[in-house]
Design a protein around this motif. Structure first.
Motif, PDB file in Angstrom:
ATOM      1  N   ARG A  23       0.916  -1.261   0.033  1.00 22.19           N
ATOM      2  CA  ARG A  23      -0.084  -0.319  -0.196  1.00 22.19           C
ATOM      3  C   ARG A  23       1.204   1.181  -0.151  1.00 22.19           C
ATOM      4  NH1 ARG A  23      -5.195  -1.207   0.255  1.00 22.19           N
ATOM      5  NH2 ARG A  23      -5.557   0.703   0.656  1.00 22.19           N
ATOM      6  N   THR A  25       2.111   5.720  -1.244  1.00 22.10           N
ATOM      7  CA  THR A  25       1.609   6.494  -2.581  1.00 22.10           C
ATOM      8  C   THR A  25       1.755   6.990  -3.816  1.00 22.10           C
ATOM      9  OG1 THR A  25       3.193   7.550  -2.075  1.00 22.10           O
ATOM     10  CG2 THR A  25       1.523   8.059  -0.904  1.00 22.10           C
ATOM     11  N   GLU A  46      -6.234   2.348  -6.198  1.00 19.85           N
ATOM     12  CA  GLU A  46      -6.806   2.278  -5.381  1.00 19.85           C
ATOM     13  C   GLU A  46      -5.715   2.299  -4.323  1.00 19.85           C
ATOM     14  OE1 GLU A  46      -8.641   4.484  -6.572  1.00 19.85           O
ATOM     15  OE2 GLU A  46     -10.801   3.947  -5.900  1.00 19.85           O
ATOM     16  N   GLY A  47      -4.276   2.446  -4.858  1.00 20.20           N
ATOM     17  CA  GLY A  47      -3.207   2.278  -2.877  1.00 20.20           C
ATOM     18  C   GLY A  47      -2.459   1.110  -3.289  1.00 20.20           C
ATOM     19  N   ASP A  94      -3.337   8.080  -5.464  1.00 18.67           N
ATOM     20  CA  ASP A  94      -3.615   6.448  -5.181  1.00 18.67           C
ATOM     21  C   ASP A  94      -3.661   5.655  -6.480  1.00 18.67           C
ATOM     22  OD1 ASP A  94      -4.047   7.032  -2.192  1.00 18.67           O
ATOM     23  OD2 ASP A  94      -5.908   7.044  -2.593  1.00 18.67           O
ATOM     24  N   ASN A  95      -3.628   6.384  -7.824  1.00 22.47           N
ATOM     25  CA  ASN A  95      -3.425   5.546  -8.439  1.00 22.47           C
ATOM     26  C   ASN A  95      -2.005   5.761 -10.194  1.00 22.47           C
ATOM     27  OD1 ASN A  95      -6.154   3.882  -8.430  1.00 22.47           O
ATOM     28  ND2 ASN A  95      -6.634   6.284  -7.927  1.00 22.47           N
TER      29      ASN A  95
END
Length: 214
Positions: A23, A25, A46-47, A94-95
């Protein structure tokens, strides 16, 4: 080897590896991705990091080639459109996906190229060929594309022998419906049309005939 090169190598050695499920950035994802030349494809959705597995020819390579042939035929007749293959999209924090294919307008569209020739903004159409990645493409990635405002999203669910083509309406993806001929047409790119049965049957001649209006 120069001192600067040794320092660069030392810094790279200290960067944590990029692994499935991390997870991160977008900034940290890029830092680790650039330090992992052994990884051919990875995406931040989405991270969450998704590192691609080896690509199956029958379930991905051949269908991907079909899609590229279809879109290339459109671009050949519409020079205002620009076609990309597995291009990185720098979206929100996040993407950072790499859609299997994309279409954008060269001028006056919703994306531009930065000084490194990465896409900034969003392409008008993102395309995914989904086999082993169907769950990601139809859930997390679909949501990421929706939230970032990509106007149209196309998913070929190869194992299901089905195509989903969505258009963004009031912040939600709504399916485009096939007409009585089984043909779906884009709302964003005039003249971009798909014979769904021909695509699912891997009939490139049929796909191109419909696209060309034969």
């Amino acid at each position: 080897m120069s001192t600067a090169a040794r320092l660069h190598d030392t810094e790279a050695d200290q960067i944590p590896p990029l692994e499935n499920g991390d997870r991160l950035t977008r900034e940290e994802f890029e830092r680790r991705y650039f330090a992992s030349p052994q990884i051919n494809k990875a995406e931040l959705i989405e991270g969450v990091v998704y590192v691609a597995s080896p690509v199956n020819f029958g379930k991905h390579g051949r269908p991907h080639g079909m899609v590229m042939g279809w879109l290339a035929a459109y671009v050949d007749d519409h020079p205002e459109a620009d076609l990309g293959d597995n291009s990185t999209l720098r979206l929100d924090n996040d993407n950072e996906p790499q859609p299997d294919a994309l279409l954008r307008y060269r001028e006056g569209g919703t994306s531009t190229l930065d000084e490194e020739e990465y896409l900034v903004g969003v392409p008008e159409l993102a395309v995914e060929v989904a086999s082993s990645s169907t769950s990601i493409d139809t859930h997390a990635k679909k949501n990421a594309y929706r939230r970032n405002g990509i106007p149209e999203y196309f998913v070929w669910r190869v194992r299901d022998e089905a195509v989903d083509w969505f258009v963004l309406e009031l912040g939600e993806y709504v399916p485009l419906q096939a007409d009585e001929r089984g043909v779906i047409e884009s709302r964003i790119f005039p003249g971009l049309r798909l014979n769904v049965a021909a695509l699912v049957a891997m009939d490139l001649s049929g796909v191109l005939a419909t696209q060309r209006g034969d």
